[in-house]
Scaffold this motif. Structure first.
Motif, PDB file in Angstrom:
ATOM      1  N   TYR A 189      53.885  49.349  36.795  1.00 46.58           N
ATOM      2  CA  TYR A 189      54.300  50.868  37.428  1.00 46.58           C
ATOM      3  C   TYR A 189      53.635  52.088  37.176  1.00 46.58           C
ATOM      4  N   THR A 190      53.911  52.266  35.298  1.00 45.22           N
ATOM      5  CA  THR A 190      53.846  52.870  35.154  1.00 45.22           C
ATOM      6  C   THR A 190      52.491  53.634  34.609  1.00 45.22           C
TER       7      THR A 190
ATOM      8  N   CYS B  18      51.423  55.814  37.333  1.00 41.14           N
ATOM      9  CA  CYS B  18      52.729  56.741  37.750  1.00 41.14           C
ATOM     10  C   CYS B  18      52.073  58.219  37.066  1.00 41.14           C
ATOM     11  N   ASN B  19      51.551  59.136  37.442  1.00 38.88           N
ATOM     12  CA  ASN B  19      51.242  60.782  36.916  1.00 38.88           C
ATOM     13  C   ASN B  19      52.317  61.261  35.804  1.00 38.88           C
ATOM     14  N   ASP B  20      53.395  61.413  36.311  1.00 35.95           N
ATOM     15  CA  ASP B  20      54.494  62.143  35.374  1.00 35.95           C
ATOM     16  C   ASP B  20      55.754  61.521  35.549  1.00 35.95           C
ATOM     17  N   ILE B  21      56.288  62.004  34.458  1.00 38.05           N
ATOM     18  CA  ILE B  21      58.039  61.067  34.900  1.00 38.05           C
ATOM     19  C   ILE B  21      58.570  61.160  35.687  1.00 38.05           C
ATOM     20  N   ASP B  22      58.743  61.880  36.497  1.00 36.75           N
ATOM     21  CA  ASP B  22      59.322  62.107  38.088  1.00 36.75           C
ATOM     22  C   ASP B  22      59.611  60.868  38.849  1.00 36.75           C
TER      23      ASP B  22
ATOM     24  N   PRO C 172      54.836  58.616  31.511  1.00 36.79           N
ATOM     25  CA  PRO C 172      54.356  57.315  31.698  1.00 36.79           C
ATOM     26  C   PRO C 172      54.473  56.697  30.616  1.00 36.79           C
TER      27      PRO C 172
ATOM     28  N   SER D 278      63.445  62.370  32.503  1.00 38.97           N
ATOM     29  CA  SER D 278      63.592  63.472  33.954  1.00 38.97           C
ATOM     30  C   SER D 278      64.089  64.567  32.897  1.00 38.97           C
TER      31      SER D 278
ATOM     32  N   ALA E  48      62.061  53.507  38.785  1.00 33.80           N
ATOM     33  CA  ALA E  48      62.905  52.576  38.012  1.00 33.80           C
ATOM     34  C   ALA E  48      64.285  52.631  38.571  1.00 33.80           C
TER      35      ALA E  48
ATOM     36  N   SER F  56      57.763  57.652  37.572  1.00 38.09           N
ATOM     37  CA  SER F  56      58.415  56.382  36.949  1.00 38.09           C
ATOM     38  C   SER F  56      59.653  56.773  36.983  1.00 38.09           C
ATOM     39  N   ALA F  57      60.945  57.424  36.894  1.00 43.11           N
ATOM     40  CA  ALA F  57      62.076  57.406  37.443  1.00 43.11           C
ATOM     41  C   ALA F  57      62.052  57.439  38.986  1.00 43.11           C
TER      42      ALA F  57
ATOM     43  N   LYS G 271      62.974  66.404  31.000  1.00 45.37           N
ATOM     44  CA  LYS G 271      62.045  67.540  30.997  1.00 45.37           C
ATOM     45  C   LYS G 271      61.617  68.725  31.549  1.00 45.37           C
TER      46      LYS G 271
ATOM     47  N   VAL H 240      63.963  56.547  31.586  1.00 36.94           N
ATOM     48  CA  VAL H 240      63.337  57.347  32.619  1.00 36.94           C
ATOM     49  C   VAL H 240      64.252  58.785  33.456  1.00 36.94           C
ATOM     50  N   LYS H 241      65.383  57.884  33.382  1.00 40.56           N
ATOM     51  CA  LYS H 241      66.053  59.203  34.132  1.00 40.56           C
ATOM     52  C   LYS H 241      66.276  60.203  32.874  1.00 40.56           C
TER      53      LYS H 241
ATOM     54  N   ALA I 172      65.841  51.841  33.519  1.00 41.94           N
ATOM     55  CA  ALA I 172      66.349  53.673  34.602  1.00 41.94           C
ATOM     56  C   ALA I 172      66.647  54.553  33.958  1.00 41.94           C
TER      57      ALA I 172
END
Lengths: 368, 671
Positions: free
Chosen positions: B464-465, B468-472, A268, A341, B478, B474-475, A344, A337-338, A334
């Motif tokens: 929001y970031t 959030c704890n992890d990127i999912d 994040p 995700s 978003a 956040s995804a 990762k 981040v996608k 978006a």
């Protein structure tokens, strides 16, 4: 001094250096007296606008070059003022409606109606119609395209429309079917070199072959870009010898670095960093679509094969949303981040797989 | 405690008195030549003396009795007062150059009710010595029924007549003053003048007879044709003002910003005034709700005055807690606070002997709160900070209690939890969407939200970031933002009316639960700042576009804004250089041009740096944190010191950066 791009722009269809077949066809069309609506499309820097202006000259003679720049003000439905630059001669008018953003429909409707309802008064004019050139037609909104479609039929007697677009895919079918499509492909490297040497000859200096080759390689089929780089290089080192350092535009380097940020870390906090960069790009007037495209291409270069398709898919997906949405940054982000995700997840999958494999391997080794 | 109903009645009666007309002095207009506040807000002393002598001072409203007369007493930020004062001085004297006068025609003061907008104008009128001509709609005129049958003008015609006459009236008086050159001018006989005005107008002779027209009671501008006429009337006054016309002050009370309807307005920053009148004439120092410290000070001094003046009175000063409650519940509305204060004092004095007992009683606080809340209640909007907290902290039923929260809060949370029902269990294939019941009630949030959905989106996006704890996670957030923006669109027909709910629910669903506390700072969106810079850069692109086209033709003649290139051999045209191409492709060439020194080369417009220079630096976001208790409207992009500071910091960074990229001598060249 003027930009070389403008200075050495061919004036007539005969002066054009490449796509001779196309030039011949345009010439016969202009002579036939039955000139259709036209849609010129092709990558940027391929020479669409040049061909359009050559065609106009063929149609109307040199009078078409007596240009006047007007600034017209239109009122949007919510009474906001829209300022649009209009270039016109006695015989034609050029507009870039996308400058009006979402209100391009107003511009299209008002202008076209105005032009269509006035007859050609100049008795010496070679043609009985006026031509409207619409630039960046592919960024016209649906509304504007729909407005255009009706006008094209209704006022055929005193008006012809020439559209100029990068690709036909964003134009609605009724428009495409009403136009004669003219594809202006990007020039080949050889053709570009010819043009560069032609310019050098006109300016009376020698262009070393390896320099021209380097410029052409860098330009990616965009002749305008090639000429601009050529001119900038000439300004920097007048003899154009030795190793030339062709600098990429700032924003392109910037986009590549953003792509690196995305691949390096997925968290994040990194999203915030990337967002700040996007904001910086947007505040420098770099169109979000181009940002997304450039970053996506760079990211794709740097990730595993299995992810490439997905990343491009989502880029296209969010680019589509961006066209309709208001706040471009949401969609850019978006997508980022996608991608993060996805990246990762795949990364974990890979490490997981490799540990499993290691385990297997050990197991097998142990058994042996 | 006295019965609740009685004091209420008295308050009602009081408020009625404030709104009703004292006399039918003027159906059409009230021309007040005295500097005394008009009767709308304050009944002249003469009217009340008899009754107040008989009944004591209790039936006069403190709001009127203690209306501030000097700037020091105003509970308004000094800077705001200074802004308004400067405007007035410029309107009368034309500023340093003397030319500003024509741009200082209309002043719009906006802000929620009870933020001392009108009072500021009155205090300044006293200080600067100008007179206030005020318009009032005569709808609820006491004499309305007796109106003569001839008088069938529409309200708006009267308004227009007022505007014209208000300007004209000024001329008459001033010419008289100048002609007569004597203190006893004849206008004392004018029916519109009250008796006390004579001395006032005399004393003001020295500073000259200045007027302003105060429009507080506006015609019904929600009615579109009326609005159009209103606009036209103002516009004509702005465009061709009569000689030495009086400046116009429009006072608009925002009734709180809420919900979807205000989308446009919130985005525009300051209210309808902008739409109604030409922007250049309107200065809009928006008044913020009165800060609690200022309010406390004001109330404190009011009490001191009150109890020292009525020294014979046996009423003691109110306990501190009651004051706090008053200040808190007034929500930044000083009028309501003073009303509540008066009521509290009245009820306390009625309670009489019981006072001491009540004070000792632990319940006094609760009682006082209940009563005061009943009195001062109005639609309260949630402070933005709390709204963001509610959304972003994503509290759900059964969250582990916060370590440092008070026992009271824990109890309250428990009470909320008891009322919440767990959602039905989801089938296995939807397990990933399983969440505990949320403590956030979306509908309440929506009803109380001070911002519209598009601004909410920006705030969520900005913040929001951190949550959030992890990127999912956040995804997911978003994706919701992108989805909502896409479903919204610019077209009002397509606009999804549920965006607020979708955004909030989507965010709540996506965020982790419980959200880890890491000392997150809720920040204001950078979006507007970026947007501003984008607009500037777009202007620069346009400059370069024009330059690229015209420099070669050598035309400096832009008399009509038209560039006529004549029949030259090499005719450039703007349309060959679209703005997009310039922004993306011309950068390198422009830089090369910059490096080209001397040689009589035409320079590109220096502003091109705004888009062509884009060095990659590790600047972290410059968003400003939103603090508790900060007023939410100040956070809108315009005219806020916070934003100004932000701009400066951004600029500083940019300066440093561009300094690094330019050769030092280039900077001089740029000029």
């Amino acid at each position: 001094m003027s930009l070389w791009v403008d200075k050495f722009r061919p004036k007539t269809l005969d002066d054009l250096h490449y796509h001779e077949g196309l030039s011949a066809r345009l010439k016969s069309l202009a002579a036939s007296g039955d000139f259709p609506h036209m849609l010129f499309y092709g990558p940027s820097g391929a020479g669409k606008k040049t061909r359009i202006s050559c065609t106009l000259r063929q149609l109307f003679g040199s009078g078409v070059e007596r240009l006047k720049i007007d600034q017209r003000v239109f009122l949007s439905p919510s009474k906001r003022k829209l300022e649009i630059n209009i270039v016109q001669s006695n015989y034609h008018i050029e507009i870039t409606p996308s400058e009006a953003g979402n209100y391009d429909r107003v511009v299209i409707q008002e202008l076209l109606k105005e032009i269509a309802q006035t007859q050609q008064v100049d008795l010496n004019a070679k043609q009985r119609f006026k031509v409207v050139v619409i630039n960046e037609a592919d960024s016209l909104s649906r509304d504007a395209q729909a407005a255009l479609r009706r006008t094209m039929e209704k006022y055929m007697s005193n008006m012809r429309i020439i559209l100029c677009a990068n690709s036909t895919s964003r134009l609605i079918a009724p428009i495409k079917s009403r136009c004669l499509l003219m594809r202006v492909a990007a020039p080949t490297p050889e053709e570009m070199q010819t043009v560069l040497h032609h310019v050098a000859k006109k300016l009376k200096f020698d262009l070393p072959d390896d320099a021209s080759k380097q410029i052409v390689d860098d330009s990616g089929g965009n002749l305008r870009k090639a000429l601009l780089v050529f001119e900038a290089l000439k300004m920097q080192s007048p003899d154009l010898s030795g190793s030339l350092a062709i600098a990429k535009p700032d924003w392109e380097t910037y986009c590549h670095k953003v792509a690196d940020l995305i691949v390096q870390e997925q968290s994040p906090a990194r999203v915030m960093e990337v967002r700040a960069k996007f904001y910086e790009l947007l505040s420098h007037c770099i169109p979000p679509t181009i940002v997304l495209k450039t970053v996506a291409e760079r990211v794709v270069e740097r990730v595993d094969e299995s992810l490439k398709a997905d990343i491009m898919h989502w880029a296209a997906f969010y680019e589509g949303r961006m066209r309709i949405g208001n706040k471009k940054i949401y969609h850019l982000e978006a997508w980022v981040v996608k991608v993060m995700s996805l990246y990762k997840a795949s990364f974990y999958m890979l490490t997981y797989m490799s540990t499993v494999n290691d385990h297997h391997f050990c197991h097998i080794a142990f058994c042996l | 405690m006295p019965p609740k109903s009685r004091p209420r009645v008295s308050v009602d009666a009081g408020s009625k008195q404030t709104t009703s007309r004292p006399s039918g002095k003027a159906k059409l207009m009230t021309v007040k030549l005295d500097t005394e506040p008009p009767a709308k807000k304050m009944r002249p002393l003469s009217l009340t003396t008899k009754r107040s002598e008989r009944k004591g001072q209790n039936d006069r409203l403190w709001v009127d009795m203690y209306e501030p007369t000097t700037e020091a007493d105003l509970a308004v930020h000094k800077r705001k007062v200074e802004d308004v004062r400067r405007w007035f001085i410029e309107a009368f004297e034309g500023g340093p150059s003397g030319k500003l006068k024509k741009y200082r025609r209309i002043l719009a003061l906006t802000g929620p009710a009870g933020t001392a907008k009108t009072t500021t104008v009155r205090v300044l009128s006293r200080e600067l010595g100008f007179e206030i001509l005020e318009w009032r709609n005569s709808m609820n005129d006491e004499y309305g029924e007796r109106r003569s049958p001839v008088d069938n003008q529409t309200l708006f015609d009267k308004f227009q007549a007022f505007l014209e006459r208000a300007s004209a009236c000024h001329n008459i008086f001033s010419s008289q003053m100048i002609k007569n050159q004597e203190p006893q001018s004849s206008q004392t006989g004018t029916p519109a003048c009250s008796g006390s005005s004579q001395s006032q107008s005399q004393s003001k002779k020295s500073s000259g007879p200045r007027h302003i027209i105060l429009l507080e009671d506006l015609p019904n501008i929600l009615h579109l044709p009326t609005q159009a006429r209103f606009r036209a009337a103002l516009q004509s006054l702005v465009d061709n003002p009569p000689r030495d016309a009086a400046p116009i002050v429009i006072i608009v009370s925002d009734a709180g910003m809420r919900g979807e309807a205000q989308d446009e307005r919130a985005a525009n920053g300051f209210g309808w005034a902008k739409e109604v009148v030409d922007v250049r004439t309107v200065l809009g120092p928006a008044f913020n709700p009165v800060a609690s410290t200022l309010m406390k000070k004001a109330i404190q001094s009011l009490i001191t005055i009150h109890f020292s003046s009525s020294s014979g009175h046996s009423v003691q000063s109110l306990p501190r807690e009651v004051l706090d409650i008053i200040v808190e519940s007034s929500n930044g509305d000083i009028r309501s606070a003073i009303m509540a204060l008066q009521f509290a004092c009245t009820s306390a004095s009625k309670a009489g002997k019981g006072k001491k007992r009540v004070q000792n009683d632990g319940r006094s606080n609760v009682n006082a709160r209940l009563v005061l809340e009943a009195v001062t209640r109005r639609e309260q909007s949630l402070v933005l900070f709390h709204l963001m907290g509610k959304v972003l902290y994503n509290k759900r039923k059964g969250d582990p209690p916060n370590a440092n929260s008070a026992a009271k809060d824990l109890k309250r949370d428990k009470a909320i939890d008891a009322l919440l029902r767990e959602p039905p269990e989801l089938p296995p294939y939807l397990q990933e969407h399983e969440r505990r019941a949320s403590r956030v009630d979306i509908d309440v949030l929506y009803a109380d939200s001070p911002i519209d959905s598009s601004l909410l989106g920006l705030y969520i996006h900005q913040n929001y970031t951190q949550f959030c704890n992890d990127i999912d996670e956040s995804a997911a957030v978003a994706e919701w933002l992108s989805w909502a923006d896409w479903g919204g669109g610019d077209d009002p027909v397509l606009t999804n009316p549920h965006i607020f709910h979708l955004l909030t629910l989507g965010t709540l669903h996506s965020l982790p639960s419980p959200v880890a506390r890491r000392g997150q700072l809720v920040c204001k969106p950078e979006f507007f700042d970026v947007r501003k810079r984008e607009v500037e850069a777009a202007d620069a692109v346009r400059d370069v576009q024009l330059w690229v086209t015209s420099k070669d033709a050598g035309l400096t003649d832009t008399t009509n804004g038209n560039l006529d290139f004549g029949s030259r051999d090499d005719v450039p045209s703007t349309s060959r250089w679209s703005q997009k191409t310039i922004a993306t492709e011309l950068g390198g060439w422009l830089k090369a041009m910059d490096r080209q020194r001397g040689k009589g080369v035409a320079r590109p417009p220096p502003s091109h740096h705004l888009f062509s220079h884009l060095p990659f630096n590790s600047k972290v976001s410059s968003a400003l944190a939103l603090r508790d208790g900060e007023d939410e409207f100040g956070s809108l992009p315009d005219e806020d010191e916070g934003w100004a500071a932000n701009d400066n910091s951004v600029k500083d960074v940019e300066d440093i950066v561009s300094g690094g990229w330019l050769e030092s001598d280039d900077i001089e060249e740029v000029e």
